[in-house]
Design a protein around this motif. Structure first.
Motif, PDB file in Angstrom:
ATOM      1  N   GLY A 167       0.818  -1.212   0.000  1.00 31.33           N
ATOM      2  CA  GLY A 167       0.000   0.000   0.000  1.00 31.33           C
ATOM      3  C   GLY A 167       0.850   1.260   0.000  1.00 31.33           C
ATOM      4  N   PRO A 168       0.246   2.394   0.289  1.00 30.86           N
ATOM      5  CA  PRO A 168       0.964   3.665   0.241  1.00 30.86           C
ATOM      6  C   PRO A 168       2.182   3.672   1.178  1.00 30.86           C
ATOM      7  CG  PRO A 168      -1.390   4.041   0.483  1.00 30.86           C
ATOM      8  CD  PRO A 168      -1.157   2.580   0.668  1.00 30.86           C
TER       9      PRO A 168
ATOM     10  N   VAL B 122       4.845   5.492   3.331  1.00 30.12           N
ATOM     11  CA  VAL B 122       4.985   6.771   4.032  1.00 30.12           C
ATOM     12  C   VAL B 122       6.268   6.783   4.845  1.00 30.12           C
ATOM     13  CG1 VAL B 122       2.501   7.215   4.150  1.00 30.12           C
ATOM     14  CG2 VAL B 122       3.635   6.069   6.053  1.00 30.12           C
TER      15      VAL B 122
ATOM     16  N   ALA C 202       4.822   0.630   4.968  1.00 29.10           N
ATOM     17  CA  ALA C 202       3.707   0.482   4.027  1.00 29.10           C
ATOM     18  C   ALA C 202       2.794  -0.636   4.512  1.00 29.10           C
ATOM     19  CB  ALA C 202       4.208   0.155   2.628  1.00 29.10           C
TER      20      ALA C 202
ATOM     21  N   ARG D  11       1.878  -3.474   8.858  1.00 24.74           N
ATOM     22  CA  ARG D  11       2.633  -2.334   8.332  1.00 24.74           C
ATOM     23  C   ARG D  11       4.105  -2.731   8.316  1.00 24.74           C
ATOM     24  NH1 ARG D  11       1.318   2.466   7.526  1.00 24.74           N
ATOM     25  NH2 ARG D  11       2.930   3.422   8.776  1.00 24.74           N
TER      26      ARG D  11
ATOM     27  N   ALA E  69       6.972   0.219  -5.099  1.00 20.57           N
ATOM     28  CA  ALA E  69       6.219   1.371  -4.588  1.00 20.57           C
ATOM     29  C   ALA E  69       7.210   2.412  -4.085  1.00 20.57           C
ATOM     30  CB  ALA E  69       5.292   0.934  -3.460  1.00 20.57           C
TER      31      ALA E  69
ATOM     32  N   VAL F  34       4.940   8.324  -0.727  1.00 16.48           N
ATOM     33  CA  VAL F  34       3.959   9.301  -1.184  1.00 16.48           C
ATOM     34  C   VAL F  34       3.781  10.443  -0.186  1.00 16.48           C
ATOM     35  CG1 VAL F  34       2.699   7.651  -2.610  1.00 16.48           C
ATOM     36  CG2 VAL F  34       2.015   7.999  -0.226  1.00 16.48           C
TER      37      VAL F  34
ATOM     38  N   LEU G 148       6.709  15.309  -1.916  1.00 16.94           N
ATOM     39  CA  LEU G 148       5.760  14.408  -1.262  1.00 16.94           C
ATOM     40  C   LEU G 148       4.784  15.198  -0.405  1.00 16.94           C
ATOM     41  CD1 LEU G 148       8.123  11.531  -0.026  1.00 16.94           C
ATOM     42  CD2 LEU G 148       6.895  11.731  -2.202  1.00 16.94           C
ATOM     43  N   GLU G 149       3.567  14.642  -0.239  1.00 13.78           N
ATOM     44  CA  GLU G 149       2.613  15.272   0.666  1.00 13.78           C
ATOM     45  C   GLU G 149       3.205  15.295   2.064  1.00 13.78           C
ATOM     46  OE1 GLU G 149      -1.782  14.741   0.261  1.00 13.78           O
ATOM     47  OE2 GLU G 149      -1.092  12.913  -0.754  1.00 13.78           O
TER      48      GLU G 149
ATOM     49  N   TYR H 120      -3.643   6.205   3.960  1.00 12.67           N
ATOM     50  CA  TYR H 120      -2.193   6.112   4.080  1.00 12.67           C
ATOM     51  C   TYR H 120      -1.773   5.025   5.065  1.00 12.67           C
ATOM     52  CZ  TYR H 120      -1.723  10.363   1.403  1.00 12.67           C
ATOM     53  OH  TYR H 120      -1.760  11.283   0.406  1.00 12.67           O
TER      54      TYR H 120
ATOM     55  N   SER I 101      -4.695   1.116   3.699  1.00 12.14           N
ATOM     56  CA  SER I 101      -5.154   0.678   2.382  1.00 12.14           C
ATOM     57  C   SER I 101      -4.060  -0.011   1.600  1.00 12.14           C
ATOM     58  CB  SER I 101      -5.663   1.879   1.572  1.00 12.14           C
ATOM     59  OG  SER I 101      -6.789   2.424   2.175  1.00 12.14           O
TER      60      SER I 101
END
Length: 144
Positions: free
Chosen positions: A20-21, A23, A42, A91, A103, A106, A125-126, A136, A139
């Motif tokens: 997933g995303p 971070v 992630a 995670r 990946a 993000v 990046l955000e 975040y 998902s």
């Protein structure tokens, strides 16, 4: 499928689903657990995460209510975290992966708690001062 392992190679695992995303978490717990400015994590589906060696070496620590951090009891490598109220999710600490997960990060999260000596790169990046919106954290991609 991508494999991962701890520093001493006593614990080995496989991820057979989408990651997933990604971070980069700057919270004080991630910093202390990893000994670095941030942890790169992630989410993955629990049924797409399999320990293939060293289950007996994994120790879990409840760093805050409802959040368990798993690490190798021999070398101390952080491996993943999980929440008992979200059994479908792990995670994963991307630093433990053997190859390229495909990946990329993000977002930077919890930058309001970042180390005072750390500087954030201008990477586009955000950024979130605290927890990001749910996707975040929770998902992962679809299981394979």
């Amino acid at each position: 499928m991508i494999s991962g392992r701890c520093l001493c190679s006593g614990v080995r695992f496989e991820v057979t689903g989408e990651i997933g995303p990604v971070v980069q978490c700057h919270c004080s717990m991630c910093r202390r657990a990893n000994g670095t400015a941030f942890a790169t994590n992630a989410p993955v589906h629990a049924d797409a995460f399999r320990i293939v060696q060293g289950q007996e070496l994994i120790t879990e620590y409840e760093s805050s209510p409802g959040r368990l951090r798993a690490f190798c009891s021999r070398c101390g490598s952080p491996l993943y975290s999980r929440m008992p109220d979200r059994p479908e999710l792990r995670r994963v600490r991307l630093g433990t992966l053997d190859g390229d997960p495909g990946a990329r990060p993000v977002a930077h999260i919890w930058i309001g708690a970042k180390a005072p000596w750390d500087t954030l790169p201008e990477d586009g990046l955000e950024r979130f001062d605290e927890a990001p919106p749910q996707p975040y954290y929770t998902s992962p991609g679809p299981p394979r």
